[in-house]
Design an enzyme around this catalytic site. Sequence first.
Site, short mmCIF file in Angstrom:
data_model
loop_
_atom_site.label_atom_id
_atom_site.label_comp_id
_atom_site.label_asym_id
_atom_site.label_seq_id
_atom_site.Cartn_x
_atom_site.Cartn_y
_atom_site.Cartn_z
N PHE A 1 0.80 -1.23 0.00
CA PHE A 1 0.00 0.00 0.00
C PHE A 1 0.84 1.28 0.00
O PHE A 1 0.29 2.37 0.08
CB PHE A 1 -0.97 0.00 1.19
CG PHE A 1 -0.29 -0.15 2.54
CD1 PHE A 1 0.33 0.93 3.16
CD2 PHE A 1 -0.28 -1.37 3.19
CE1 PHE A 1 0.94 0.80 4.40
CE2 PHE A 1 0.34 -1.52 4.43
CZ PHE A 1 0.95 -0.43 5.03
N ASN B 1 -7.48 7.45 6.88
CA ASN B 1 -7.91 7.25 8.26
C ASN B 1 -7.70 8.43 9.20
O ASN B 1 -7.49 8.28 10.40
CB ASN B 1 -7.31 5.95 8.82
CG ASN B 1 -5.80 5.96 8.81
OD1 ASN B 1 -5.18 6.96 8.44
ND2 ASN B 1 -5.20 4.86 9.25
N GLU C 1 10.07 11.56 14.34
CA GLU C 1 9.01 12.25 13.59
C GLU C 1 8.90 13.72 13.99
O GLU C 1 8.62 14.58 13.15
CB GLU C 1 7.68 11.52 13.81
CG GLU C 1 7.69 10.12 13.18
CD GLU C 1 6.46 9.28 13.53
OE1 GLU C 1 5.56 9.78 14.25
OE2 GLU C 1 6.39 8.13 13.05
P1 ATP Z 1 -0.16 5.92 11.16
O1 ATP Z 1 1.30 5.49 11.06
O2 ATP Z 1 -0.62 6.68 9.95
O3 ATP Z 1 -0.45 6.59 12.46
P2 ATP Z 1 -0.86 3.33 12.07
O4 ATP Z 1 0.38 3.43 12.89
O5 ATP Z 1 -2.15 3.05 12.78
O6 ATP Z 1 -1.06 4.61 11.18
P3 ATP Z 1 0.65 1.78 10.18
O7 ATP Z 1 0.75 0.31 10.23
O8 ATP Z 1 1.81 2.60 10.63
O9 ATP Z 1 -0.69 2.21 10.96
O10 ATP Z 1 0.29 2.17 8.67
C1 ATP Z 1 0.51 3.48 8.20
C2 ATP Z 1 -0.64 3.90 7.35
O11 ATP Z 1 -0.68 3.11 6.18
C3 ATP Z 1 -2.01 3.73 7.99
O12 ATP Z 1 -2.41 4.83 8.76
C4 ATP Z 1 -2.91 3.54 6.79
O13 ATP Z 1 -3.36 4.79 6.29
C5 ATP Z 1 -2.01 2.90 5.78
N1 ATP Z 1 -2.30 1.48 5.74
C6 ATP Z 1 -1.98 0.55 6.66
N2 ATP Z 1 -2.42 -0.66 6.30
C7 ATP Z 1 -3.06 -0.49 5.12
C8 ATP Z 1 -3.74 -1.37 4.22
N3 ATP Z 1 -3.88 -2.67 4.47
N4 ATP Z 1 -4.27 -0.81 3.09
C9 ATP Z 1 -4.15 0.49 2.83
N5 ATP Z 1 -3.51 1.36 3.63
C10 ATP Z 1 -2.98 0.88 4.76
#
Ligand code: ATP
Length: 137
Positions: free
Chosen positions: A57, A112, A126
């Site tokens: 992604f 999100n 960050e």
């Molecule tokens: P963030 O880092 O944005 O705070 P997070 O820590 O909850 O989110 P991560 O695993 O770090 O989640 O993923 C980073 C971002 O990548 C997520 O916020 C989401 O927008 C995107 N993302 C994660 N998993 C998916 C997926 N399966 N499909 C599409 N986008 C995804």
Amino acid sequence: VERTLSIIKPDAVADNVIGKIYTRFEDAGLKVVAAKMMLLSEEKAGGFYAEHKERPFFSELVEFMTSGPVLVQVLEGEGAIAQNRDIMGATNPADAAPGTIRADFAKEVSRNAVHGSDSAASAAREISYFFSESEIF
Ligand code: ATP
Ligand code: MG
């Protein structure tokens, strides 16, 4: 006190819910000690999410994060990193607990509403990725 890096993502900025999300921060005891609105370049967004470079992604994520302005802030408070992750809710809004920011303001995992640092090490990286010490109050 602890600091964490928060981003209000392009979907939430476009949906005009910056104020509602700031109220969630304030009600949780998190104080905004730095903030800037910006349009991320592909390079800046890709560098920010570098840990996800090999994920399927990644290109969608960078495209989304550069699709409109974001509001980047530093939040300060007792246990700010975990506290912010709590009020954000799960990554996928479909799994996010009722009353969390993602449950209330996001529709899809790829759009999100908010980012929050997930550890002390990522918070340090960050925060310095977006702010110099003199921009934090
Ligand atoms: P963030 O880092 O944005 O705070 P997070 O820590 O909850 O989110 P991560 O695993 O770090 O989640 O993923 C980073 C971002 O990548 C997520 O916020 C989401 O927008 C995107 N993302 C994660 N998993 C998916 C997926 N399966 N499909 C599409 N986008 C995804
Ligand atoms: Mg993350």
